[in-house]
Design an enzyme around this catalytic site. Structure first.
Site, PDB file in Angstrom:
ATOM      1  N   GLU A 135      10.063  -3.940   9.104  1.00 22.22           N
ATOM      2  CA  GLU A 135       8.595  -3.927   9.104  1.00 22.22           C
ATOM      3  C   GLU A 135       7.976  -4.087  10.488  1.00 22.22           C
ATOM      4  O   GLU A 135       7.001  -3.406  10.822  1.00 22.22           O
ATOM      5  CB  GLU A 135       8.068  -5.001   8.150  1.00 22.22           C
ATOM      6  CG  GLU A 135       8.543  -4.847   6.709  1.00 22.22           C
ATOM      7  CD  GLU A 135       8.167  -3.507   6.085  1.00 22.22           C
ATOM      8  OE1 GLU A 135       7.325  -2.783   6.663  1.00 22.22           O
ATOM      9  OE2 GLU A 135       8.723  -3.175   5.029  1.00 22.22           O
ATOM     10  N   HIS A 178       9.962   4.227   9.117  1.00 21.99           N
ATOM     11  CA  HIS A 178      10.984   3.581   8.287  1.00 21.99           C
ATOM     12  C   HIS A 178      12.133   4.521   7.941  1.00 21.99           C
ATOM     13  O   HIS A 178      13.223   4.059   7.589  1.00 21.99           O
ATOM     14  CB  HIS A 178      10.367   3.106   6.973  1.00 21.99           C
ATOM     15  CG  HIS A 178       9.761   1.747   7.022  1.00 21.99           C
ATOM     16  ND1 HIS A 178      10.425   0.645   7.491  1.00 21.99           N
ATOM     17  CD2 HIS A 178       8.539   1.301   6.607  1.00 21.99           C
ATOM     18  CE1 HIS A 178       9.644  -0.425   7.380  1.00 21.99           C
ATOM     19  NE2 HIS A 178       8.497  -0.053   6.850  1.00 21.99           N
ATOM     20  N   GLY A 215       0.802  -1.212   0.000  1.00 26.12           N
ATOM     21  CA  GLY A 215       0.000   0.000   0.000  1.00 26.12           C
ATOM     22  C   GLY A 215       0.833   1.259   0.000  1.00 26.12           C
ATOM     23  O   GLY A 215       0.386   2.308  -0.459  1.00 26.12           O
ATOM     24  N   GLU A 217       8.558   3.176   1.779  1.00 21.84           N
ATOM     25  CA  GLU A 217       9.286   4.143   2.595  1.00 21.84           C
ATOM     26  C   GLU A 217      10.503   4.764   1.926  1.00 21.84           C
ATOM     27  O   GLU A 217      11.472   5.130   2.613  1.00 21.84           O
ATOM     28  CB  GLU A 217       9.742   3.461   3.892  1.00 21.84           C
ATOM     29  CG  GLU A 217      10.787   2.351   3.710  1.00 21.84           C
ATOM     30  CD  GLU A 217      10.216   0.956   3.558  1.00 21.84           C
ATOM     31  OE1 GLU A 217      10.949  -0.018   3.768  1.00 21.84           O
ATOM     32  OE2 GLU A 217       9.009   0.848   3.240  1.00 21.84           O
ATOM     33  N   ASN A 218      10.523   4.948   0.611  1.00 21.73           N
ATOM     34  CA  ASN A 218      11.679   5.555  -0.036  1.00 21.73           C
ATOM     35  C   ASN A 218      12.161   6.766   0.775  1.00 21.73           C
ATOM     36  O   ASN A 218      11.368   7.614   1.167  1.00 21.73           O
ATOM     37  CB  ASN A 218      11.296   6.015  -1.446  1.00 21.73           C
ATOM     38  CG  ASN A 218      10.513   4.967  -2.189  1.00 21.73           C
ATOM     39  OD1 ASN A 218      11.010   3.891  -2.498  1.00 21.73           O
ATOM     40  ND2 ASN A 218       9.249   5.267  -2.468  1.00 21.73           N
ATOM     41  N   GLU A 235       5.341   4.462   7.502  1.00 19.98           N
ATOM     42  CA  GLU A 235       6.367   4.755   6.498  1.00 19.98           C
ATOM     43  C   GLU A 235       7.364   5.797   7.001  1.00 19.98           C
ATOM     44  O   GLU A 235       8.549   5.751   6.660  1.00 19.98           O
ATOM     45  CB  GLU A 235       5.715   5.231   5.200  1.00 19.98           C
ATOM     46  CG  GLU A 235       4.703   4.272   4.591  1.00 19.98           C
ATOM     47  CD  GLU A 235       5.233   2.860   4.399  1.00 19.98           C
ATOM     48  OE1 GLU A 235       6.449   2.702   4.156  1.00 19.98           O
ATOM     49  OE2 GLU A 235       4.442   1.912   4.493  1.00 19.98           O
TER      50      GLU A 235
END
Length: 896
Positions: free
Chosen positions: A369, A350, A310, A313-314, A347
């Site tokens: 995660e 992250h 969905g 996390e770039n 995200e």
């Protein structure tokens, strides 16, 4: 990545990317200061260990219409051993030329590129051996733009104002897909810095991990955009996006600018996410003791959906599908609004756990995660305690245990050696079991000690890679003695401990409890009577009206003393332990009698535990059903939602048995109607958020069980659309349309179809097309399946239609996919393709499906076979247990 759901200055819309903020950008340490060395043998790798990248200069020119792109990569690397060949990852790339030279450009030598598609590599070969040293390898290549979320991909959507078709470009690289965009050392331990340049249409917005450093107009209505150099990071965190976008942005307290990038016309739909983003950076920076190191953080909204993920996390450029990022008052429910917050919180966590510190290899994926899931719940509880997010951990734990209870499960720490292994690692064990175990370990260590350990860990490994034991060592060093042994038990072996109460005595006001430890399983009984796996199990024993007692149960038997009371006692107080609890009949009776006095989180845990134990045959169904009747009609919303779900599930089990379904529906209505009477059908201004969520859950459950009043109300509201297309707009729109779609006639289905095709809202359009697959009617289900292959719903929505059909017509959905496998494969991103059909089959009640799947799985490689083995295990256990469950439930109903 999230598979998953949950203030300062006035922001301004911007159609341009950020200018760099040098002061913040300099916070990252100089990667050159860290001596280069070969990847150690202790870290798995699929590449030769003779070279390592330090920097990538990448230039791309995408052709969105043709779905192709051209690229040039200049890769600075260290060669550690003399060799004439350098191998790195590449997939679906064609190479026009390649050369290698010293860093100053001298000694340039042409290279030959040889692609191995099966290995997903390219080997660049020089005519003679290259001496160890530093080099720059340069290559020109072309690649493909996909229509599913792998590599560089395109998403088509209707313009929010005109309805005209638009196309946006995005990237998705986790786990193994940066190699579709650039030849690279596409493994997490090969960290490097990245500098990206893109030549794009002048009127479009380009976005990447770093702010725009330079933008230059070029010929033919194009421009060249150069982004700043990133910190040292793994290849899977690189991001590029392009399209007719707008950007809502503001400065955050952390100093970084935060922004929401979305399709033009989104406007204030981005406000809720934007206002949440800055405070998240401040909270995490303080919690981890490490300020956010990049000059900006964008969250980019993409239309459509994926069967695999969905959000992603770039670093500095989160990607999230629009349906869980933008708050559209015409369709966004309160539950979705909470999911928007929670997904963004996940995200953003992250950016530290995963981006700043990255697991050394995919075996330790849970370090990303599980911790992001745990941290998202913690921060949501901090900023939105009214949502009571800690109670949601019980549901997450149950989701994990539903997978962990079968012999086909795997440990949190798992062995990943193939691309497919990596794709399948993103599951409930990694996410929800990871979060549950972390919550348990934090409770064992204490919040301050735990946070101190995490700060040590972040400081020691920032901009680098780590293994799970690095974390345990840091927490133990902070003061959590004995934690590593517990952690190893729960992360290194699969399965669920079973704590069985064997006796309860009162000794002068002190409860004396005897327990044994075994293993809970749905299809493997080896651990029930003292054999099988063992864990060091931390427990918080809580008695009603007494004191809490913390103990660690090791071995097969233990005695627990609880001072202060001899009353009803909960062996998993606060539901922080990852184990099942089987009480004696007398102890369970006492808990049922005192149910109203028990904390909501323990009420929730008791319901979940006892239904799972009854369904698995550890106790009669009556034990769980008696507990269900103890739920007060004014219980906590989470508890009432759990009760609603249980009635709904029981109703579904008796499909085809109208009398039993009616008996369950009557009991369900008696339990749920008081809440609906209090809440009403319509949202109220200023009502608690959980009331809004509960209303939807109760209406949905009653509608599923055929409640006449709910069905009539759904049809009344649906009819209003004939004269006013906006009659249903609001947070309940999806709920009422779902009920109509499930019970649709042919005329209803046609009307929904017309609404879907006419919608200018990407989210609403996707929702309506997916609902066409909800119909119980066989003929309408077939129409929905046929529609999925027409291209009309959109490239990323069609698979969701098939998945929705499978809820009521699993066998028909499987038949359809097998008959159209090649076409269906194009509708699913590569990361989810192997799991798709096995997932559809999970809803089948036909015993013949087991043999079909066994035949299908027999000839598959071991990594591809895993999803089928899981589904087969569930179907076999269901076929064995369902007759007992139905018989015991009918007997209980008859006795009421």
């Amino acid at each position: 990545m999230k598979t998953a759901t949950r203030h300062l200055l006035l922001a301004t819309l911007s159609s341009l990317s950020l200018a760099a903020t040098p002061a913040l950008a300099q916070q990252a340490p100089d990667p050159a200061a860290q001596a280069a060395a070969p990847l150690p043998d202790s870290v798995p790798s699929q590449l030769p260990r003779i070279a390592r990248p330090s920097h990538y200069d990448i230039a791309v020119t995408p052709d969105a219409k043709a779905l192709t792109f051209t690229g040039r990569a200049a890769i600075d690397l260290d060669l550690f051993a003399a060799s004439n060949a350098i191998t790195m990852n590449a997939l679906d790339l064609d190479f026009a030329s390649a050369s290698i030279a010293k860093p100053d450009g001298s000694g340039r030598t042409a290279l030959t590129a040889t692609v191995d598609r099966d290995a997903q590599t390219v080997t660049f070969t020089a005519p003679a051996s290259l001496a160890p040293g530093q080099y720059r390898l340069t290559t020109d290549y072309t690649g493909k733009i996909g229509t599913q979320a792998n590599g560089l991909f395109a998403l088509d959507y209707p313009d929010k104002v005109t309805g005209e078709e638009r196309r946006g470009l995005f990237t998705q690289f986790e786990a193994p897909d940066a190699r579709r965009f650039v030849p690279s050392f596409d493994e997490p331990s090969y960290k490097a810095t990245f500098r990206l340049t893109a030549t794009v249409p002048a009127g479009q917005l380009a976005v990447s991990n770093m702010p725009v450093e330079k933008e230059t107009a070029t010929a033919n209505g194009m421009k060249t955009v150069t982004f700043g150099t990133s910190p040292k990071m793994s290849s899977y965190l690189l991001f590029f996006g392009l399209g007719d976008f707008e950007r809502l942005a503001k400065k955050s307290e952390s100093g970084a600018e935060v922004g929401i990038v979305s399709p033009k016309g989104s406007g204030e739909q981005a406000r809720f996410a934007l206002d949440s983003l800055g405070p998240l950076l401040t909270y995490y920076g303080d919690y981890f003791g490490q300020p956010y190191p990049l000059p900006k953080l964008d969250n980019i909204a993409g239309p459509g959906q994926s069967q695999f993920f969905g959000a992603m996390e770039n670093w500095g450029a989160i990607f999230t599908f629009e349906r869980i990022l933008l708050d559209d008052p015409a369709i966004t429910s309160q539950a979705t609004r909470q999911a928007i917050y929670e997904v963004q919180a996940h995200e953003t966590a992250h950016q530290w756990f995963g981006d700043l510190v990255t697991m050394a290899w995919w075996d330790d994926l849970w370090l990303n995660e599980g911790f992001a899931s745990w941290m998202a719940t913690k921060v949501t509880d901090h900023f939105h305690p009214e949502w009571q997010p800690l109670l949601s951990r019980v549901g997450g734990r149950e989701h994990a245990m539903a997978l962990d209870a079968y012999k086909t499960t795997h440990p949190i720490l798992q062995t990943i050696r193939t691309v497919e292994d990596a794709n399948q690692a993103f599951d409930a064990i990694t996410y929800q079991k990871g979060e549950a175990v972390i919550s348990m370990l934090e409770a064992y260590a204490g919040e301050d000690v735990w946070q101190g350990g995490l700060r040590r860990y972040m400081a020691a490994h920032k901009y680098g890679n780590s293994r799970t034991d690095d974390l345990w060592n840091a927490v133990e060093a902070a003061g959590a003695k004995g934690l590593t042994g517990i952690a190893h038990d729960f992360t290194g072996q699969p399965g669920i401990p079973l704590i069985r109460m064997t006796s309860y005595e009162c000794d002068g006001g002190t409860g004396v409890i005897g327990v044994t430890q075994g293993e809970f399983s749905r299809d493997r009984r080896a651990g029930v009577d003292g054999e099988g796996r063992r864990w060091k199990v931390p427990m918080l024993v809580r008695s009603v009206g007494g004191k809490d007692q913390r103990v660690v149960v090791e071995g097969g038997k233990a005695t627990i003393r609880v001072p202060g009371t001899c009353g009803a006692t909960i062996l998993n107080g606060g539901q922080l332990g990852y184990f099942r609890t089987l009480y004696t009949a007398q102890a369970l009776d006492a808990l049922r009698a005192d149910y109203k006095a028990i904390a909501p989180i323990d009420q929730l845990g008791l319901l979940s535990d006892n239904f799972s134990l009854s369904v698995a045959g550890y106790q009669p169904m009556g034990a769980a059903l008696d507990l269900l009747t103890a739920v007060p009609t004014d219980a906590n919303p989470y508890v009432l939602t759990e009760a609603a779900d249980r009635y709904e599930q029981l109703h579904a089990i008796f499909d085809g048995d109208a009398a039993s379904q009616q008996a369950i529906a009557v009991r369900g209505a008696a339990a749920l109607r008081p809440a609906l009477a209090r809440l009403g059908f319509d949202p109220k201004d200023g009502e608690p958020a959980l009331d809004a969520v509960l209303r939807a859950d109760v209406i949905r459950a009653l509608g599923t069980m055929g409640d006449a009043a709910v069905l009539a109300e759904a049809r009344r509201r649906f009819a209003l659309l004939d004269s006013n297309p906006k009659a249903l707009d609001g947070s309940s729109k999806g709920l009422w349309l779902d009920i109509v779609a499930t019970n649709a006639s042919a005329a209803d289905w046609d009307k929904l179809h017309k609404l879907a095709s006419a919608s200018k809202s990407t989210v609403e359009r996707s929702t309506l097309y997916t609902l066409l697959g909800a119909a119980k009617d066989d003929a309408l289900a077939k129409r929905a399946l046929d529609l999925s292959l027409t291209g009309e719903p959109g490239e990323t929505t069609s698979a969701a239609i098939i998945g929705r059909v499978a809820r009521n017509h699993a066998d028909a959905a499987v038949d359809f996919v097998e008959a159209n496998q090649a076409q269906v494969d194009k509708l699913i991103d590569a990361s989810a393709r192997v799991r798709f059909l096995a997932g559809l089959a999970m809803g089948s009640d036909d015993p013949a499906m087991i043999a079909r799947l066994e035949t299908k799985a027999a000839g598959l490689p071991a990594d591809v076979r895993k999803p089928y083995e899981r589904t087969i295990a569930v179907l076999k256990e269901r076929a064995e247990s369902r007759p007992r469950i139905k018989a015991e439930t009918k007997a209980w109903l008859a006795g009421q």
